[in-house]
Design an enzyme around this catalytic site. Structure first.
Site, PDB file in Angstrom:
ATOM      1  N   LEU A 169       0.823  -1.211   0.000  1.00  0.00           N
ATOM      2  CA  LEU A 169       0.000   0.000   0.000  1.00  0.00           C
ATOM      3  C   LEU A 169       0.853   1.254   0.000  1.00  0.00           C
ATOM      4  O   LEU A 169       1.864   1.325   0.696  1.00  0.00           O
ATOM      5  CB  LEU A 169      -0.892   0.027   1.250  1.00  0.00           C
ATOM      6  CG  LEU A 169      -1.940  -1.073   1.386  1.00  0.00           C
ATOM      7  CD1 LEU A 169      -2.633  -0.961   2.737  1.00  0.00           C
ATOM      8  CD2 LEU A 169      -2.953  -1.004   0.266  1.00  0.00           C
ATOM      9  N   CYS A 170       0.439   2.233  -0.798  1.00  0.00           N
ATOM     10  CA  CYS A 170       1.071   3.559  -0.762  1.00  0.00           C
ATOM     11  C   CYS A 170      -0.031   4.592  -0.919  1.00  0.00           C
ATOM     12  O   CYS A 170      -1.214   4.267  -0.871  1.00  0.00           O
ATOM     13  CB  CYS A 170       2.158   3.692  -1.834  1.00  0.00           C
ATOM     14  SG  CYS A 170       1.525   3.807  -3.506  1.00  0.00           S
ATOM     15  N   ALA A 171       0.330   5.839  -1.140  1.00  0.00           N
ATOM     16  CA  ALA A 171      -0.663   6.911  -1.219  1.00  0.00           C
ATOM     17  C   ALA A 171      -1.524   6.812  -2.470  1.00  0.00           C
ATOM     18  O   ALA A 171      -2.718   7.048  -2.429  1.00  0.00           O
ATOM     19  CB  ALA A 171       0.026   8.265  -1.152  1.00  0.00           C
TER      20      ALA A 171
ATOM     21  N   ALA B 198      -0.952   4.173  -5.219  1.00  0.00           N
ATOM     22  CA  ALA B 198      -0.740   2.890  -5.908  1.00  0.00           C
ATOM     23  C   ALA B 198       0.406   2.927  -6.915  1.00  0.00           C
ATOM     24  O   ALA B 198       0.631   1.947  -7.605  1.00  0.00           O
ATOM     25  CB  ALA B 198      -2.015   2.393  -6.582  1.00  0.00           C
TER      26      ALA B 198
ATOM     27  N   TYR C 124      -3.680   3.333  -0.049  1.00  0.00           N
ATOM     28  CA  TYR C 124      -4.186   3.275   1.317  1.00  0.00           C
ATOM     29  C   TYR C 124      -5.602   3.846   1.321  1.00  0.00           C
ATOM     30  O   TYR C 124      -5.879   4.881   0.742  1.00  0.00           O
ATOM     31  CB  TYR C 124      -3.294   4.086   2.261  1.00  0.00           C
ATOM     32  CG  TYR C 124      -3.727   3.961   3.698  1.00  0.00           C
ATOM     33  CD1 TYR C 124      -3.271   2.922   4.481  1.00  0.00           C
ATOM     34  CD2 TYR C 124      -4.627   4.864   4.244  1.00  0.00           C
ATOM     35  CE1 TYR C 124      -3.678   2.788   5.802  1.00  0.00           C
ATOM     36  CE2 TYR C 124      -5.040   4.736   5.561  1.00  0.00           C
ATOM     37  CZ  TYR C 124      -4.567   3.699   6.337  1.00  0.00           C
ATOM     38  OH  TYR C 124      -4.979   3.559   7.629  1.00  0.00           O
TER      39      TYR C 124
END
Length: 198
Positions: free
Chosen positions: A101-103, A105, A133
């Site tokens: 997960l990141c801010a 994708a 996320y």
């Protein structure tokens, strides 16, 4: 208007030379008292700067990555890999389903693709997906491991409550470590193996 402390002490003692020794002694004591606090504050600022530099480097790595590599995972909705999930207790790396997960994708796609590549090279049964996320809440129970990119590391405590409840391993590498993992497929698989078994 009053005089600065050291000058005021010197004047109020009627210009006694011993007061200069007293002033110097007070300055040394002040320095000894405040030095540990200044060092701790400096260390905190250096750590924050290093973390920010790591996040900037991750963003730069995303910008340099081929668009196709990012699009491969980030343009599709996050879905669970086909393999069945092993039980939460005693999970092994073989057969793992990993959600990165990141801010937005993009950064997570770099690591997810690296893990896929590493699994193919090492012959391990690891499936990985990437997502942003906030999109994870409905599907996180379909994964064995969730990896947080540095940009969403601040949400670690929030998501930890859910991962502990569901028996999911939560990992959160720091900036430089995350960058190194995105560039080393076999190293990313080894890193997963070491951290899942902890």
């Amino acid at each position: 208007m009053g005089n600065p402390g050291p000058i005021g002490i010197f004047i109020s003692t009627n210009f006694q030379l011993i007061s200069l020794v007293f002033i110097l002694l007070l300055l040394v004591i002040d320095a000894v008292i405040y030095l540990p606090f200044l060092k701790a504050y400096d260390k905190m600022l250096c750590d924050q700067e290093a973390e920010r530099a790591g996040e900037v480097a991750v963003e730069a790595a995303v910008a340099e990555a081929p668009a196709a590599a990012i699009a491969e995972t980030s343009t599709e909705p996050v879905a669970a890999p086909e393999a069945a999930a092993p039980s939460a207790a005693g999970k092994s790396v073989d057969g793992l389903k990993v959600l990165v997960l990141c801010a937005g994708a993009g950064t997570s796609a770099l690591l997810a693709n690296t893990i896929k590549e590493g699994a193919a090279k090492t012959g391990e049964n690891i499936a990985s997906s990437a997502g942003a996320y906030g999109q994870h809440t409905a599907i996180m129970d379909q994964y064995d491991v969730i990896v947080l990119a540095p940009q969403v590391r601040t949400y670690y405590d929030d998501i930890k409550v859910d991962t502990d409840r569901l028996g999911i391993k939560l990992l959160s590498p720091r900036g430089q470590e995350y960058i190194a993992l995105t560039r080393d497929p076999e190293g990313a698989v080894k890193w997963l193996r070491e951290n899942v078994s902890k």
